[in-house]
Design an enzyme around this catalytic site. Structure first.
Site, PDB file in Angstrom:
ATOM      1  N   ASP A 281     -50.944 -10.459 -10.261  1.00 62.11           N
ATOM      2  CA  ASP A 281     -52.059 -10.073  -9.859  1.00 62.11           C
ATOM      3  C   ASP A 281     -52.872  -9.452 -11.048  1.00 62.11           C
ATOM      4  OD1 ASP A 281     -53.602  -9.039  -7.166  1.00 62.11           O
ATOM      5  OD2 ASP A 281     -53.765  -7.410  -8.428  1.00 62.11           O
ATOM      6  N   TRP A 282     -53.367  -8.379 -11.169  1.00 64.03           N
ATOM      7  CA  TRP A 282     -54.234  -7.652 -11.983  1.00 64.03           C
ATOM      8  C   TRP A 282     -53.477  -7.347 -13.250  1.00 64.03           C
ATOM      9  CZ3 TRP A 282     -58.933  -6.685 -14.247  1.00 64.03           C
ATOM     10  CH2 TRP A 282     -60.054  -7.062 -13.275  1.00 64.03           C
ATOM     11  N   TRP A 322     -60.073 -11.025   0.817  1.00 67.49           N
ATOM     12  CA  TRP A 322     -59.527  -9.911   0.378  1.00 67.49           C
ATOM     13  C   TRP A 322     -60.590  -9.048  -0.086  1.00 67.49           C
ATOM     14  CZ3 TRP A 322     -56.642  -6.059   0.210  1.00 67.49           C
ATOM     15  CH2 TRP A 322     -56.257  -5.187  -0.885  1.00 67.49           C
ATOM     16  N   ASP A 408     -48.323 -16.575  -0.659  1.00 69.69           N
ATOM     17  CA  ASP A 408     -49.440 -15.654  -0.849  1.00 69.69           C
ATOM     18  C   ASP A 408     -50.663 -16.408  -0.637  1.00 69.69           C
ATOM     19  OD1 ASP A 408     -51.406 -14.258  -2.197  1.00 69.69           O
ATOM     20  OD2 ASP A 408     -50.380 -14.542  -4.015  1.00 69.69           O
ATOM     21  N   HIS A 437     -47.785 -12.407  -1.572  1.00 72.67           N
ATOM     22  CA  HIS A 437     -48.635 -12.028  -3.045  1.00 72.67           C
ATOM     23  C   HIS A 437     -47.772 -10.858  -3.809  1.00 72.67           C
ATOM     24  CE1 HIS A 437     -52.072 -11.165  -5.546  1.00 72.67           C
ATOM     25  NE2 HIS A 437     -51.760  -9.774  -5.214  1.00 72.67           N
TER      26      HIS A 437
END
Length: 454
Positions: A281-282, A322, A408, A437
């Site tokens: 993710d980030w 999202w 995901d 995810h």
């Protein structure tokens, strides 16, 4: 250099590491038959332990190594005159001699304030000598406290900062790790940054685990023991605004470059080398931009459900959905969402993701991060990410392991195929059929497979 100076320099090296972790820089070594058998550095803040003084830690290690709680043939070298607590421990251990560097006129118990070692009524006497490399030992302390005073002055100019009460993190399931904090990171003075630091500090490889939004280092609790158990160091910071790290109250503080630079400074501050970058993710949006600017520090990559934030390709439909959902829910129910995304979590594990956020005011990072994903070529971080993508495609020389949570809906298989095409020599992915995810929640198998491949 005399032998005494050599051992004191070993203690000074421990003190310098304490300073790097935001602790008062005091270091100690225990010497037996000319060999260092115990090392210790100050750590009360990070360990939340008032007894974690350098001398105590060095004595504990020496006693374990020699198999005896009495150390009558040992000498202890410490950069600062021992306090009463440490003097008592030294006497109880029946050390032959203690040698210190700088005198402590406020708490010293070897003549600075009191002299416990001169009390003839005690059943053991330990010889004492002071002043070895006193100027160097004292200079390290003076520099540290001068920096602390400067930070306090600068802290008064910082925007409002929220700090989650420690009580909210008590007894979290599967999270036994000791906290570590930096409060004086260059450029971020006045903001306390939390990180986990497990496994041997001197390990050849360090697994640097970067979380995403809206999670924190708790997400890596299943993978950390696997990496550390294999003899590697594992460092997992909480981004500012997440986990146990401080949370700027002003949402405008949350920018791509603000967080990216924090990671750069963090890596340099801890002087991490032999790094295997672990991202999702980030953690990937930010972390994948790091190796190109410090390639000598990185040797491997474990990449999971993330992307390059290049701004020159359409965002996935799942991400757009999202982002819209996040905008509609400024007080996102994070634990409930994790429970739905990871149905195998216990209610207590899902609730642990809510621990950092007593109320919506603490969720600035949670609110802002989806809108920080570069969605056009001139967005902040986009040019940096394009440069990183090109660097990975052309110059990356380390080993890569990719794991994909196949369920995901945001950064799943289609996005990860694009990531794989951008990483030189990226092998076929390790597919986690039931993984969503937050694929680290299926992380034990991923970590074991990664260790075999990297």
């Amino acid at each position: 250099m005399t032998t005494a100076e050599g051992f004191m320099r070993a203690a000074l090296a421990e003190a310098a590491q304490a300073a790097a972790q935001g602790e008062v820089p005091v270091g100690a070594v225990v010497v037996h038959a000319g060999e260092v058998v115990g090392r210790g550095r100050n750590g009360p803040i990070g360990a939340c332990d008032p007894t974690a003084h350098a001398e105590i830690r060095a004595l504990r290690e020496a006693a374990r190594r020699l198999g005896n709680y009495r150390l009558p043939d040992c000498e202890l070298y410490v950069t600062l005159e021992p306090c009463a607590m440490c003097a008592g421990a030294i006497l109880h251990a029946r050390l032959k001699k203690v040698i210190f560097g700088a005198q402590d006129a406020k708490t010293g118990a070897a003549g600075g304030v009191v002299d416990l070692f001169a009390n003839g009524a005690l059943n053991h006497q330990t010889a004492v000598a002071g002043g070895v490399l006193a100027d160097e030992c004292g200079a390290l302390l003076k520099t540290f406290f001068a920096g602390r005073r400067r930070e306090l002055r600068e802290e008064n100019t910082m925007p409002d900062v929220l700090r989650t009460p420690d009580a909210r993190f008590a007894d979290l399931p599967g999270y036994p790790f000791a906290p570590n904090y930096l409060g004086d990171l260059k450029g971020y003075q006045g903001l306390r940054i939390h990180y986990l630091d497990e496994g041997p500090r001197a390990a050849a490889r360090t697994f640097l685990c970067l979380h995403g939004e809206p999670t924190w280092s708790y997400l890596y609790r299943r993978m950390i023991p696997v990496f550390a158990g294999a003899g590697h160091r594992v460092v997992a910071p909480d981004l500012l605004g997440f986990g146990k790290s401080d949370k700027p109250a002003d949402d405008a503080r949350y920018t791509f470059l603000f967080h990216r630079q924090m990671l750069v400074n963090f890596i340099e501050r801890l002087d991490l080398t032999g790094v295997v970058l672990v991202v999702q993710d980030w953690g990937g949006l930010l972390g994948l931009t790091l190796p190109m600017d410090m390639p000598q520090r990185f040797t491997g990559l474990l990449v999971m459900n993330t992307a390059f934030g290049t701004g020159d390709a359409p965002l996935s439909p799942g991400f757009i959905e999202w982002r819209a959902f996040n905008r509609r829910n400024p007080d996102l129910a994070i634990g409930r969402m994790l429970g739905r995304a990871c149905p195998h979590l216990s209610p207590a594990e899902a609730a642990a993701y809510d621990a950092p956020y007593p109320d919506a005011s603490y969720k600035g990072g949670v609110r802002r991060f989806p809108d920080l994903v570069p969605d056009r070529p001139d967005a902040e971080g986009a040019a940096l990410s394009r440069r990183a993508r090109d660097w990975f495609a052309r110059e990356w020389a380390g080993r890569t392991f990719m794991a994909v949570g196949m369920k995901d809906p945001v950064l799943g298989p289609p996005v990860m195929r694009e990531v794989a095409r951008s990483i030189r020599n990226c092998p076929p992915p390790f597919e986690v059929a039931e993984g969503g995810h937050f694929v680290q929640e299926w992380g034990e198998d991923i970590a074991r497979a990664a260790l075999q491949a990297l």
